[in-house]
Design a protein around this motif. Structure first.
Motif, mmCIF file in Angstrom:
data_model
loop_
_atom_site.group_PDB
_atom_site.id
_atom_site.type_symbol
_atom_site.label_atom_id
_atom_site.label_comp_id
_atom_site.label_asym_id
_atom_site.label_seq_id
_atom_site.Cartn_x
_atom_site.Cartn_y
_atom_site.Cartn_z
ATOM 1 N N TRP A 146 19.232 -3.253 -8.598
ATOM 2 C CA TRP A 146 18.326 -2.081 -8.511
ATOM 3 C C TRP A 146 17.445 -2.048 -9.748
ATOM 4 N N ASP A 185 15.216 -3.754 -6.602
ATOM 5 C CA ASP A 185 15.124 -5.064 -5.975
ATOM 6 C C ASP A 185 13.763 -5.675 -6.330
ATOM 7 N N SER A 212 5.887 -3.536 -3.209
ATOM 8 C CA SER A 212 5.422 -2.140 -3.310
ATOM 9 C C SER A 212 4.309 -2.023 -4.334
ATOM 10 N N GLU A 239 12.005 -8.152 -5.261
ATOM 11 C CA GLU A 239 11.100 -8.506 -4.157
ATOM 12 C C GLU A 239 10.386 -7.265 -3.603
ATOM 13 N N SER A 240 11.213 -6.229 -3.365
ATOM 14 C CA SER A 240 10.649 -4.991 -2.827
ATOM 15 C C SER A 240 9.719 -4.323 -3.848
ATOM 16 N N TRP A 293 -0.526 4.076 3.376
ATOM 17 C CA TRP A 293 0.496 3.193 2.827
ATOM 18 C C TRP A 293 1.104 2.330 3.939
ATOM 19 N N GLU A 294 1.416 3.001 5.032
ATOM 20 C CA GLU A 294 2.025 2.272 6.148
ATOM 21 C C GLU A 294 1.076 1.229 6.711
ATOM 22 N N GLN A 333 0.337 8.806 3.312
ATOM 23 C CA GLN A 333 1.508 8.212 3.965
ATOM 24 C C GLN A 333 1.051 7.181 5.003
ATOM 25 N N ARG A 334 0.070 7.587 5.827
ATOM 26 C CA ARG A 334 -0.421 6.687 6.876
ATOM 27 C C ARG A 334 -1.133 5.491 6.266
#
Lengths: 115, 356
Positions: B9, B11, B18, B13-14, B229-230, B226-227
């Motif tokens: 923690w 991670d 991000s 890769e993540s 980012w997605e 939010q949208r």
């Protein structure tokens, strides 16, 4: 990667947030909509706006007094000049309208005389 | 198969993924101010003060007789109807063979503090209409008003019925008896409209903008990002399209003080148009005076102009040909959303052709 490794992998923080958002967005929106639709919220936001406006007015007046003391044109002075120009443009437009009316009347008169 | 109970923690890769996406998001938001918008070629044919009347350039002569006069709201940029190629109502109308004109009200300055809606309806719109008549040689036109522009188009048509062949109203609030959240926010004993217009010669665009966003705060202040980012994870995501829309949403225009005051007091608080008590330059403005065909378009999820504020026109106008279309979507989405080109635009195009 093994299943155990995958399970031990830390979750993507955004994914957690997304799930939280998707699950609660409608409930949050409904609660806020209900709160903001109330008379209390309206009165409170009205008072807040009044306070902000009073503060803004005070700042503007102080600035105007300062600029006048310094013999520097204020926003109002410049706006007044602008108003004069806009007023002149309107006068010119009115003259244009009258000329159009006269031309139209002449055309109609000529048309009648020709028939 | 190896087994491990070690938890890393954060991670890496993540984290990097991000991080990249956060940078893409920042770039998309910051770059939106320069997103290309309003690209359909046009020429200026009339101007007065800050208002500009444009005629869209056609590749050939118009195939329809009646010019279309687009009347835009006072609080938004005019390029919403010509957002970008492929997402432009104007481009659609030009492509369908219409001669299209658009009035852009521009950005009022302090010198416009006394500019009210009456002046716009009785001094600006008649002259703009005359400029269209001169440019086309046609005595009548279709007035198409969007939102507040629809209210202006309605008032103009009521006063000058001779100039208008058809009236098309796009989510235009006209009856404020039940104006929803906006009506509650601007109630006479709550909203300090006099103090606001006395303090600001032009009401900052953020005031109506914040009011609109507060109608659905979670979706507007959180959901938008939010949208984004997605969708940034989707290789087919059209970032430029998002940027153009984001630019428009945040590109608010100040409201001339007197026009704002008149809109709030005479329309929202006193509901004069619906109550048949509205007068402009001592002339009565009556819905019953409108005798031309009327197409009223409402959006099912419209919070800015809820259906209760728009539906009055079909029953109250003096026209025998008045119809209403209800389109699934929100106030802006039905005009430029993904389904606009399959739903709203062709339906308006067909109606205009039938009433040409």
């Amino acid at each position: 990667m093994s299943k155990t490794e995958e399970a031990s992998r830390p979750p993507d923080a955004f994914e957690i947030w997304r799930q939280l958002y998707d699950a609660n967005e409608q409930a949050w929106s409904a609660a806020l909509e209900q709160a903001m639709g109330s008379r209390e919220f309206g009165e409170s936001s009205g008072k807040l706006l009044e306070t902000l406006l009073a503060a803004q007015k005070s700042v503007r007046e102080s600035m105007r007094t300062y600029l006048e003391t310094m013999n520097v044109p204020t926003r109002e002075d410049i706006a007044r000049l602008g108003e004069l120009v806009v007023g002149l443009e309107e006068k010119v437009d009115q003259l244009g309208d009258r000329l159009d009316g006269i031309e139209e009347a002449l055309r109609t008169k000529r048309g009648k005389a020709g028939t | 198969v190896t087994t491990s109970t070690r938890v890393t923690w954060p991670d890496p890769e993540s984290l990097w993924s991000s991080n990249d996406r956060a940078l893409d998001m920042a770039r998309a938001i910051l770059g939106s101010a320069d997103a290309p918008v309003g690209l359909t070629p046009k020429e200026l044919i009339w101007r007065k003060n800050k208002a500009r009347l444009y005629r869209y350039v056609r590749p050939g002569p118009a195939t329809h007789q009646t010019p279309v006069f687009l009347i835009l709201p006072l609080i938004n940029r005019a390029y919403i109807l010509d957002l970008r190629p492929g997402a432009s109502f104007v481009e659609f109308l030009v492509g369908e063979g219409f001669d299209v004109f658009l009035i852009d009200w521009g950005t009022p300055g302090d010198e416009d503090r006394g500019l009210d809606i009456t002046t716009l309806v009785t001094r600006y719109l008649p002259r703009a209409a005359k400029a269209i008549q001169k440019a086309t040689g046609k005595d009548q036109m279709t007035a198409l008003g969007y939102c507040i522009g629809g209210a202006l188009a309605t008032c103009f048509t009521a006063i000058h019925p001779e100039a208008i062949r058809n009236l098309v109203l796009l989510t235009a609030p006209l009856d404020f008896a039940d104006a929803g959240q906006f009506g509650r926010m601007t109630a006479r004993d709550i909203f300090p409209v006099d103090q606001l217009t006395a303090t600001f010669p032009t009401v900052p665009g953020q005031v109506p903008d914040i009011g609109s966003k507060l109608l659905n705060p979670i979706a507007n202040y959180v959901g938008t990002y939010q949208r984004l980012w997605e969708r940034l994870g989707d290789p087919d995501f059209d970032v430029q399209g998002w940027q153009a829309m984001y630019r428009w949403v945040n590109d608010s225009v100040p409201f001339a003080g007197a026009a704002f005051r008149q809109w709030i007091v005479e329309f929202y608080q006193e509901n004069r148009l619906a109550r048949d008590t509205l007068e402009m330059d001592e002339k009565p403005v009556r819905l019953a005076s409108i005798r031309c065909p009327v197409l009223n378009i409402a959006a099912s999820r419209d919070q800015i102009a809820p259906r209760a504020t728009t539906s009055i026109v079909t029953n109250r106008v003096g026209s025998e040909d008045a119809s209403e279309i209800l389109i699934e979507g929100g106030h802006v989405g039905i005009v430029v959303g993904r389904t606009a080109s399959q739903n709203l635009w062709p339906r308006v195009g067909i109606w205009l052709t039938e009433h040409d």
